[in-house]
Enzyme design. Structure first.
Site, PDB file in Angstrom:
ATOM      1  N   LYS A  65       0.809  -1.233   0.000  1.00  0.00           N
ATOM      2  CA  LYS A  65       0.000   0.000   0.000  1.00  0.00           C
ATOM      3  C   LYS A  65       0.842   1.282   0.000  1.00  0.00           C
ATOM      4  O   LYS A  65       0.485   2.256  -0.652  1.00  0.00           O
ATOM      5  CB  LYS A  65      -0.958   0.001   1.190  1.00  0.00           C
ATOM      6  CG  LYS A  65      -2.098  -1.012   1.044  1.00  0.00           C
ATOM      7  CD  LYS A  65      -3.082  -0.876   2.188  1.00  0.00           C
ATOM      8  CE  LYS A  65      -4.271  -1.790   2.016  1.00  0.00           C
ATOM      9  NZ  LYS A  65      -5.291  -1.557   3.042  1.00  0.00           N
ATOM     10  N   ASP A 102     -10.197   3.420   2.261  1.00  0.00           N
ATOM     11  CA  ASP A 102     -10.524   2.831   3.568  1.00  0.00           C
ATOM     12  C   ASP A 102     -11.273   3.827   4.466  1.00  0.00           C
ATOM     13  O   ASP A 102     -12.199   3.443   5.181  1.00  0.00           O
ATOM     14  CB  ASP A 102      -9.257   2.351   4.289  1.00  0.00           C
ATOM     15  CG  ASP A 102      -8.848   0.957   3.836  1.00  0.00           C
ATOM     16  OD1 ASP A 102      -9.689   0.239   3.261  1.00  0.00           O
ATOM     17  OD2 ASP A 102      -7.673   0.587   4.056  1.00  0.00           O
TER      18      ASP A 102
END
Ligand SMILES: NC(=O)c1ccc[n+]([C@@H]2O[C@H](COP(=O)([O-])OP(=O)(O)OC[C@H]3O[C@@H](n4cnc5c(N)ncnc54)[C@H](OP(=O)(O)O)[C@@H]3O)[C@@H](O)[C@H]2O)c1
Length: 277
Positions: A65, A102
């Site tokens: 990520k 997220d």
């Protein structure tokens, strides 16, 4: 045919194919969503070959990520503030663009499942200081949370997070977590404690007001011990599956051109697969 994938190492555990393939079928889209196991040392060159492989974009999971954000030519504000990206796409000129969905996923689910969670603007206790906690703190602050108490086993990691987000975030000792629940309007577990195969979360909810909301981002099991204990004493609860489903929405829309809906049917479909594991 439009194609997207999830890139991870390992990637086998990823739930993203289940969600995106469900939507592809539901909306009758001529598309595919694959799993790509890519080693960290091969990640950048893999991204360079996305278009050649026929991909419009990708989800990115552990451990890529942070590298995904570094590799992107353009990153949105959420990805930059969180310091990591989970959603990538190629724009019309072929530039790699990055977002982190997220925070969007967590906040959209929280607003849906526990409307009014910030009424009274009481403090929020967040446990954890990993990538997920970072996204959640970013999302909570953007939504107007006035005070976030942050407890993490490794205190330095929590302190690094306050450096990024500043004044409204206050680090407390991990040992103080039970007492810190006093007066909170929301409590979030953003660690992996309580997840199948991990240690249980050791928390005593006695000091938490009964009208507070308890959210767990762990989604396997779906009903964690924390959520069961919170429900038993009358707190409203929010599970981790909703966040997982909602965080997938912006990526699907980018790659396949349809904004998909998170419906009870999708939830049941995903929950059944979790139960089967
Ligand atoms: N629902 C969703 O959509 C969603 C999205 C993202 C992540 N998640 C879940 O959220 C969890 C965290 O993800 P992440 O990406 O933030 O992981 P991460 O970066 O590895 O962070 C893990 C966190 O858990 C803490 N932790 C681990 N073992 C612990 C222990 N024995 N005692 C106390 N604290 C412990 C770590 O504390 P230290 O800093 O001290 O190690 C850290 O705060 C995972 O279970 C993941 O599956 C769910």
């Amino acid at each position: 045919m439009r194609r997207a994938c999830v890139i991870g190492w390992p990637v086998e555990h990823s739930r993203s194919p289940l969600i995106h393939r469900y939507w592809l079928k539901l909306y009758g889209i001529d598309g595919a969503y694959e799993k790509e196991a890519v080693r960290p040392e091969d990640f950048e060159s893999f991204l360079g070959s996305l278009a050649a492989r026929g991909y419009a974009g990708a989800n990115v999971t552990l451990p890529h990520k942070e590298a995904a954000l570094r590799a992107a030519a353009i990153a949105d504000e959420a990805a930059r503030a969180i310091g990591a990206a989970n959603t990538l796409w190629l724009d019309q000129t072929g530039r790699l663009c990055a977002s982190n969905t997220d925070a969007y996923g967590f906040m959209t689910n929280l607003d849906e499942e526990a409307p009014g969670w910030n009424e009274g603007r009481r403090p929020v206790l967040v446990l954890g200081a990993g990538g997920a906690a970072r996204a959640i703190v970013y999302g909570l602050l953007a939504a107007g949370a006035s005070r976030i108490l942050l407890a993490n086993r490794t205190r330095e990691r929590a302190e690094a997070l306050t450096e990024a987000f500043g004044e409204p975030v206050k680090v407390i000792d991990w040992e103080q977590r039970n007492r810190a629940l006093t007066g909170c309007g929301l409590f979030v577990n953003a660690t992996n404690l309580g997840m199948t195969g991990k240690e249980p979360l050791d928390i005593d909810l006695a000091a938490l007001p009964q009208d507070a909301v308890v959210a767990d981002i762990v989604y396997s099991p779906l009903e964690t011990e924390l959520l069961a204990a919170a429900r038993a004493r009358g707190n409203r609860t929010v599970d981790g599956l909703g966040m997982l489903l909602h965080q997938a929405v912006p990526g699907f829309e980018r790659w396949f051109g349809v904004r998909p809906e998170v419906t009870p049917e999708l939830r049941a479909h995903a929950a059944a697969s979790l139960g089967a594991k």
